[in-house]
Design a protein around this motif. Structure first.
Motif, short mmCIF file in Angstrom:
data_model
loop_
_atom_site.label_atom_id
_atom_site.label_comp_id
_atom_site.label_asym_id
_atom_site.label_seq_id
_atom_site.Cartn_x
_atom_site.Cartn_y
_atom_site.Cartn_z
N GLU A 126 0.83 -1.07 -0.07
CA GLU A 126 -0.08 0.02 0.03
C GLU A 126 0.97 1.43 0.24
O GLU A 126 0.73 2.25 -0.70
N LEU A 127 2.06 1.32 0.76
CA LEU A 127 2.76 2.45 0.92
C LEU A 127 3.48 2.44 -0.42
O LEU A 127 3.51 3.80 -0.86
N TRP A 128 3.91 1.70 -0.86
CA TRP A 128 4.72 1.70 -2.39
C TRP A 128 3.56 2.30 -3.27
O TRP A 128 3.94 3.24 -4.24
N GLU A 129 2.39 1.68 -3.19
CA GLU A 129 1.48 2.09 -4.34
C GLU A 129 1.16 3.57 -4.22
O GLU A 129 0.82 4.28 -5.09
N THR A 130 0.91 3.95 -2.94
CA THR A 130 0.37 5.57 -2.59
C THR A 130 1.47 6.33 -2.70
O THR A 130 1.34 7.66 -2.38
N THR A 131 2.70 6.00 -2.61
CA THR A 131 3.84 6.88 -2.80
C THR A 131 4.26 7.10 -4.01
O THR A 131 4.43 7.96 -4.92
N ALA A 132 5.24 5.86 -4.43
CA ALA A 132 5.84 5.70 -5.56
C ALA A 132 5.09 5.92 -7.04
O ALA A 132 5.31 6.20 -8.12
N GLU A 133 3.85 5.25 -6.85
CA GLU A 133 3.01 4.89 -8.33
C GLU A 133 2.04 5.84 -8.40
O GLU A 133 1.50 5.70 -9.35
N LYS A 134 1.80 6.73 -7.40
CA LYS A 134 0.97 7.96 -7.61
C LYS A 134 1.49 9.04 -7.94
O LYS A 134 2.59 9.48 -7.56
N LYS A 135 0.93 10.02 -8.88
CA LYS A 135 1.60 11.16 -8.90
C LYS A 135 1.33 11.95 -7.76
O LYS A 135 0.13 11.84 -6.91
N ILE A 136 2.43 12.82 -7.45
CA ILE A 136 2.31 13.34 -6.04
C ILE A 136 1.12 14.46 -5.80
O ILE A 136 0.81 14.79 -4.65
N THR A 137 0.63 14.86 -6.99
CA THR A 137 -0.58 15.79 -6.91
C THR A 137 -1.73 15.09 -6.54
O THR A 137 -2.80 15.48 -6.13
N SER A 138 -1.95 13.76 -6.85
CA SER A 138 -3.04 12.75 -6.41
C SER A 138 -3.57 13.09 -5.19
O SER A 138 -2.64 12.94 -4.16
N LYS A 139 -4.89 12.94 -5.23
CA LYS A 139 -5.56 12.92 -3.82
C LYS A 139 -5.16 11.42 -3.05
O LYS A 139 -5.66 11.26 -1.94
N ARG A 140 -5.01 10.82 -3.78
CA ARG A 140 -4.65 9.09 -3.41
C ARG A 140 -3.23 9.07 -2.75
O ARG A 140 -2.84 7.91 -2.50
N SER A 141 -2.23 10.07 -3.17
CA SER A 141 -0.83 10.08 -2.86
C SER A 141 -0.57 10.33 -1.58
O SER A 141 -1.04 11.35 -0.88
N LEU A 142 0.17 9.51 -0.65
CA LEU A 142 0.53 9.68 0.49
C LEU A 142 1.39 11.00 0.58
O LEU A 142 1.46 11.71 1.61
N VAL A 143 2.33 11.07 -0.42
CA VAL A 143 3.31 12.24 -0.41
C VAL A 143 2.35 13.53 -0.48
O VAL A 143 2.67 14.49 0.37
N TYR A 144 1.27 13.74 -1.07
CA TYR A 144 0.53 14.67 -1.02
C TYR A 144 -0.19 15.10 0.32
O TYR A 144 -0.10 16.12 0.84
N HIS A 145 -0.71 13.82 0.96
CA HIS A 145 -1.14 14.04 2.25
C HIS A 145 -0.16 14.42 3.15
O HIS A 145 -0.36 15.17 4.07
N GLY A 146 1.10 13.75 3.04
CA GLY A 146 2.13 13.97 3.94
C GLY A 146 2.68 15.30 4.01
O GLY A 146 2.82 16.10 4.91
N TRP A 147 2.54 15.86 2.77
CA TRP A 147 3.16 17.42 2.67
C TRP A 147 2.03 18.45 3.14
O TRP A 147 2.37 19.22 3.86
N ILE A 148 0.95 18.01 3.13
CA ILE A 148 -0.35 19.16 3.69
C ILE A 148 0.23 18.99 5.28
O ILE A 148 0.02 20.08 5.85
N THR A 149 0.14 17.73 5.81
CA THR A 149 0.44 17.61 7.30
C THR A 149 1.72 18.34 7.64
O THR A 149 1.97 19.08 8.69
N LEU A 150 2.92 18.06 6.75
CA LEU A 150 4.02 18.65 7.08
C LEU A 150 4.03 20.01 7.21
O LEU A 150 4.95 20.73 8.04
N SER A 151 3.34 20.70 6.08
CA SER A 151 3.29 22.38 6.22
C SER A 151 2.57 22.80 7.38
O SER A 151 3.34 23.54 8.10
N ALA A 152 1.59 22.03 7.76
CA ALA A 152 0.95 22.41 9.08
C ALA A 152 2.00 22.28 10.34
O ALA A 152 2.22 23.23 11.40
#
Lengths: 288, 274
Positions: A68-94
């Motif tokens: 799951e981690l692999w699919e939601t980080t490496a295999e999704k575009k980071i702008t995708s709502k399903r990307s953990l990188v995207y969600h991580g960035w939202i949390t990281l900025s806060a």
């Protein structure tokens, strides 16, 4: 470094082992119930196989979380709502904004406490009291109050994150600013140094090692604050939102992968602070 | 004995032209939770310009307290104490003295040169002046070449020398030293004693020196003040008759041993009734 690899790996393997055993044991009930309903009898191997690949297991197996981690980080575009990188960035900025606010506030309060007797007596009890209030209770209040005055988006989350992170900074900095020995302060008095000269030349540099210790605690607390801040808002983005959505739909794999992502993020943040600590102390000429 | 001007804290210049530090009936009482402690009682002492005065006595005899009072770090509760004819506080503001503590107390985040520069920065000397003074005093304590080192890279004896350089940097007339070599081993201590004498001869400072060691006191001083505790007081003031030129082996001469003997007697007398 090399000496610590073996013990660390051993511990990781033990944890993975326990995790797999627990997953098999917890998920077996559901497998057996399903088999009973379908009037099938399964061999032990079949049961074990099924416990490792359920869609909504009670406890997902490590490899499921990894996939799951692999699919939601490496295999999704980071702008995708399903990307953990995207969600991580939202949390990281806060987290980072809250950490900056909390650190600034903490340092200011500590400077006040050390230099002003009235603040020493009055601020510290409140700072301690603030930390006894469950963050889960006060987080929605902060968000509601700020929303009603028109502050939305990143800031409310950052405030909650700051609320958690200022405290270790205050405590550490007060200790650090008071760390110079009486002899050091006497030396400054023999120079007839002003209070601000004592602060800049002695108290502040002496507090740096204490500050970094506090920052390591503070940045981890900031992340927790940001995640907690995402829960009551029904936020649609951020690691907290992933946790919440996962729990609504029984997506345990998603919850666990968000948890792991949060842990990795926290560890990296603490690691970065440690690195800054080493660089700063080295630059200051102190033996580390 | 006391003129009105002295009582006011300003010594008349003709009364004691050379007196740098003057204590008259000095009292100092600490208020502690166990009640008042008489740290200094009836101290009468004159230190003249260019003297090297050692204070010796057991712990609690007030030798450090006296030095701190001279520096304005402790407030006397009675009597008068003047430094260069001023109150200790005024003298401190006039940069009358440099103070060396028992521990070198160098800032670990400053290089040796920047440690020595610290008082100069605080006192607002110009950059160029700072530069030349640091260079000069580091030469004086034999530490040139160590400017960029950090304190932890130096031995204890070198650190203490750097702290002496720091006290000398702003060229105060008086050097107050509170057991500066107390934490060092005897070999290093001998070496530093020798260097300190040479430094004193070159700079003609007035030095107040607190110590636990009889040989150190006799070797260094022109005057030895023997003190005893409870209450802290002076039991003997011994003028040192040794010549100004003192090689280390002067410590084996009969004169040296005689003076050391008198110091020991003075210390014993102070302990007679406890």
């Amino acid at each position: 470094m090399r000496q610590s690899i073996l013990p660390v790996l051993t511990v990781v393997l033990i944890i993975l082992g326990i995790w797999y055993l627990a997953a098999a044991w917890m998920n077996a009930t559901w497998t057996l119930q399903q088999a009973e309903r379908a009037e099938q009898t399964l061999t032990t191997v079949e049961v074990l196989q099924d416990t490792m690949q359920q869609d909504r297991p009670k406890l997902p197996a490590p490899h499921q979380v990894a996939v799951e981690l692999w699919e939601t980080t490496a295999e999704k575009k980071i702008t995708s709502k399903r990307s953990l990188v995207y969600h991580g960035w939202i949390t990281l900025s806060a987290t980072l904004l809250g950490f900056a606010i909390g650190t600034g506030l903490g340092i200011l309060l500590a400077v006040g406490i050390v230099h002003n007797r009235a603040m020493d007596m009055s601020v510290m009890p409140w700072a301690i009291a603030s930390q006894t209030i469950p963050i889960l209770a006060i987080a929605p209040m902060i968000i509601v109050v700020l929303n009603s005055v028109g502050v939305t988006g990143l800031l409310p989350k950052a405030f909650i994150s700051a609320y958690l992170s200022f405290f270790p900074v205050v405590v550490g900095m007060v200790k650090g600013l008071r760390s110079p020995a009486p002899m050091q302060l006497d030396l400054m008095r023999t120079y007839s140094a002003s209070q601000s000269q004592v602060f800049w030349n002695l108290r502040l540099p002496a507090s740096v090692p204490f500050l970094f210790t506090s920052l390591k605690v503070g940045i981890a607390a900031s992340l927790v604050g940001a995640i907690v801040g995402e829960l009551p808002t029904g936020a649609v983005a951020g690691l907290g939102a992933r946790l919440l959505a996962g729990s609504y739909y029984g997506q345990t794999i998603q919850i666990w992968s968000a948890l792991i992502a949060a842990a990795v993020l926290a560890a990296s943040l603490v690691g970065i602070v440690s690195l800054l600590e080493r660089l700063t102390l080295h630059k200051m000429g102190m033996r580390t | 004995m006391l003129s009105q001007t002295e009582i006011d804290g300003f010594a008349a210049p003709d009364a004691a032209p050379e007196a740098v530090i003057e204590a008259r009936d000095l009292q100092l009482v600490f208020e502690t939770s166990d009640g008042p402690v008489q740290a200094l009682k009836d101290i009468n002492l004159t230190i003249e310009k260019g003297e090297f005065v050692s204070f010796i006595g057991p712990s609690g005899c007030g030798k450090t307290t006296f030095l701190r009072a001279v520096a304005g770090l402790e407030k006397p509760t009675g009597g008068t104490l003047t430094v260069n004819g001023m109150t200790p506080d005024e003298a401190r503001r006039a940069r009358a003295y440099g103070y060396v503590f028992q521990a070198a107390g160098l800032y670990p985040w400053r290089s040796i040169a920047r440690n020595v520069r610290l008082p100069l920065e605080i006192m607002g000397y110009s950059k160029a002046d700072q530069e030349s003074r640091v260079k000069k005093v580091l030469q004086l304590v034999d530490l040139e070449g160590f400017e960029r080192k950090y304190p932890w890279q130096l031995s204890g004896g070198m650190q203490q020398r750097a702290s002496i350089a720091r006290a000398l940097a702003f060229d105060a007339e008086i050097l107050l030293m509170d057991e500066p070599f107390g934490a060092l081993d005897e070999i290093v201590r001998d070496h530093l004693n020798e260097q300190l004498l040479a430094l004193w001869a070159r700079t003609e400072k007035t030095i107040g020196f607190v110590t636990h060691s009889i040989p150190e006191a006799v070797y260094l001083s022109t005057k030895i003040v023997v003190m005893s505790p409870r209450p802290g007081r002076i039991t003997d003031v011994i003028p040192n008759t040794l010549p100004k030129e003192r090689p280390l082996d002067i410590r084996d001469t009969p004169e040296f041993l005689e003076i050391a003997h008198r110091v020991r007697e003075g210390l014993r007398a102070g302990h007679a009734y406890d």
